[in-house]
Design an enzyme around this catalytic site. Structure first.
Site, PDB file in Angstrom:
ATOM      1  CG  ASP A  94      40.800 -10.474  30.315  1.00  0.00           C
ATOM      2  OD1 ASP A  94      41.140 -10.677  28.921  1.00  0.00           O
ATOM      3  OD2 ASP A  94      39.746 -10.110  30.765  1.00  0.00           O
TER       4      ASP A  94
ATOM      5  CG  ASP B 229      40.115  -3.776  35.234  1.00  0.00           C
ATOM      6  OD1 ASP B 229      40.703  -4.251  36.099  1.00  0.00           O
ATOM      7  OD2 ASP B 229      39.421  -4.213  34.567  1.00  0.00           O
TER       8      ASP B 229
ATOM      9  CB  CYS C 274      35.655  17.989  35.460  1.00  0.00           C
ATOM     10  SG  CYS C 274      36.094  16.722  33.899  1.00  0.00           S
TER      11      CYS C 274
ATOM     12  CB  CYS D 210      36.723  15.973  30.594  1.00  0.00           C
ATOM     13  SG  CYS D 210      34.801  16.354  30.827  1.00  0.00           S
TER      14      CYS D 210
ATOM     15  CB  CYS E 145      33.279  19.718  32.233  1.00  0.00           C
ATOM     16  SG  CYS E 145      32.702  18.178  33.098  1.00  0.00           S
TER      17      CYS E 145
ATOM     18  CG  HIS F  57      32.324  13.767  33.316  1.00  0.00           C
ATOM     19  ND1 HIS F  57      33.058  14.802  33.756  1.00  0.00           N
ATOM     20  CD2 HIS F  57      31.765  13.312  34.271  1.00  0.00           C
ATOM     21  CE1 HIS F  57      32.968  14.999  35.034  1.00  0.00           C
ATOM     22  NE2 HIS F  57      32.214  14.023  35.322  1.00  0.00           N
TER      23      HIS F  57
END
Ligand SMILES: [Zn+2]
Length: 383
Positions: free
Chosen positions: A89, A268, A306, A308, A311, A337
């Site tokens: 940014d 974002d 999920c 991930c 999980c 997660h």
């Protein structure tokens, strides 16, 4: 940088952004690496989660470690060992929200560092130069992000200055060259608070300057969510179809879905990491507060759908224990997660757009996200 829209379902778009550090599939969620680090998440974990681009904050990195050190390291990619695309940014948002602001002038902004009170100046020119030294794949123009509420007159004058600053950024961008051998793109930022006529003027002026992409800024600053959608929908009409659109600092899962439906490609937000560190986990069935006693003996995963690491490997009971015991691992597993969930949401939206089933999927997801038995507290949108 090249953008190509490969499929459209209503206003929702699936596209590809090609950079020298790889292709970004849109819609995309970009994890926020404020100080050259996505809080509580390692670079190799970000890769495993499927992150395609991360954000860096110019204000923070400029103050610490400092632009020169990042340049000596060979740019931000090398400094933080991240080989995929980076967006930085312009520092505008932090300068206006974090610092003891000294003076906003046509030339630029003078501010005091929130670390040690030292005096600094950001100008459109030096902000482009700093981002050249970082070597970010996507750089942002320096703008004033107006607060909410904001008087019409202030929003109009501020935006006119932001447009002049954008022009100076573009001139500096064209006069300067990349330092590290890969190409860099520059995005314009549409401002104008909640006023359609200023948003239109802002969009038209920026589009004439031909930026590589267009961001919508100045939203998610406290306005009602309907205003945010109304302004996004209005502004999108002016944005060229052959360039990516980025809605800055948005938001909750439902905000992301609604904005994808209004033609936005890039997002974002610090919500997944910040809220994650506070014990709030996002799932397909709404949010969970991991500290809640109801998870004490719940030996199921956070989100059974999920895939991930968190999980796949751990139970709600164990996560609750880590949060109660204030273990650092709690913050890491929650961040893994939540980031995976936000990345999944954008990737799944992309699939549904390509299959032309986005609207019905969005409706199903919104119902699941909102009608949850888990939802215990509302969160606010913040950047
Ligand atoms: Zn998970």
């Amino acid at each position: 940088m090249k953008y190509q829209c490969i499929a459209q379902d209503g206003k929702a778009r699936a596209g590809l952004i090609e950079t020298d550090h790889g292709v970004i599939e849109t819609p995309v969620y970009m994890p926020v690496g404020t100080q050259g680090s996505v809080k509580a998440a390692q670079q190799r974990e970000l890769i495993e989660m499927g992150a395609e681009i991360i954000l860096g904050n110019t204000y923070h990195l400029y103050l610490r470690p400092g632009t020169d050190i990042i340049e000596q390291a060979g740019g931000l990619h090398r400094f933080m060992s991240w080989a995929k695309p980076i967006l930085t940014d312009s520092g505008g948002f932090q300068v206006f929200s974090l610092t003891d602001l000294r003076k906003i002038e046509e030339g630029g902004v003078t501010f005091r560092s929130h670390h040690d009170g030292s005096l600094h100046t950001f100008t459109p020119e030096n902000v482009v130069q700093i981002q050249r030294q970082f070597g970010s794949d996507i750089m942002m123009v320096f703008d004033e992000c107006t607060p909410y509420p904001c008087e019409f007159k202030y929003a109009k004058d501020s935006n006119e200055m932001t447009v002049r600053w954008a022009e100076r950024c573009k001139t500096m961008f064209e006069k300067s060259s990349p330092i590290y051998g890969h190409s860099q793109a520059l995005f314009g930022i549409v401002q104008g608070s909640v006023y359609p006529e200023i948003r239109e003027m802002s969009s038209r002026s920026l589009i004439e300057m031909e930026f590589d992409g267009y961001a919508i800024g100045g939203l998610a600053v406290g306005e009602p969510v309907e205003e945010m959608y109304r302004i996004t929908e209005f502004t999108e009409k002016f944005l060229p179809a052959n360039k990516p659109r980025y809605l800055m600092g948005i938001g909750l899962p439902e905000n992301i879905l609604e904005s994808i439906d209004r033609g936005i490609d890039m997002f974002d937000c610090v919500i997944p990491t910040r809220n994650g560190r506070n014990g709030m986990l996002f799932t397909r069935n709404g949010t969970m507060n991991m500290r809640n006693a109801r998870y004490k003996t719940d030996f199921t995963p956070v989100d059974a759908e999920c895939d991930c690491y968190t999980c796949r490997t751990f139970t709600r009971s164990y996560l609750r224990h880590l949060f109660i015991a204030k273990e650092i691992l709690a913050l890491q597993l929650a961040s893994i997660h939540n980031l995976t969930f936000f990345l999944w949401l954008a990737k799944e939206a992309r699939k549904k757009i390509i299959e032309k089933r986005f609207k019905e999927w969005k409706a199903t997801m919104l119902a699941r996200l909102q009608a949850s038995v888990f939802t215990e507290h509302q969160t606010s949108i913040s950047q």
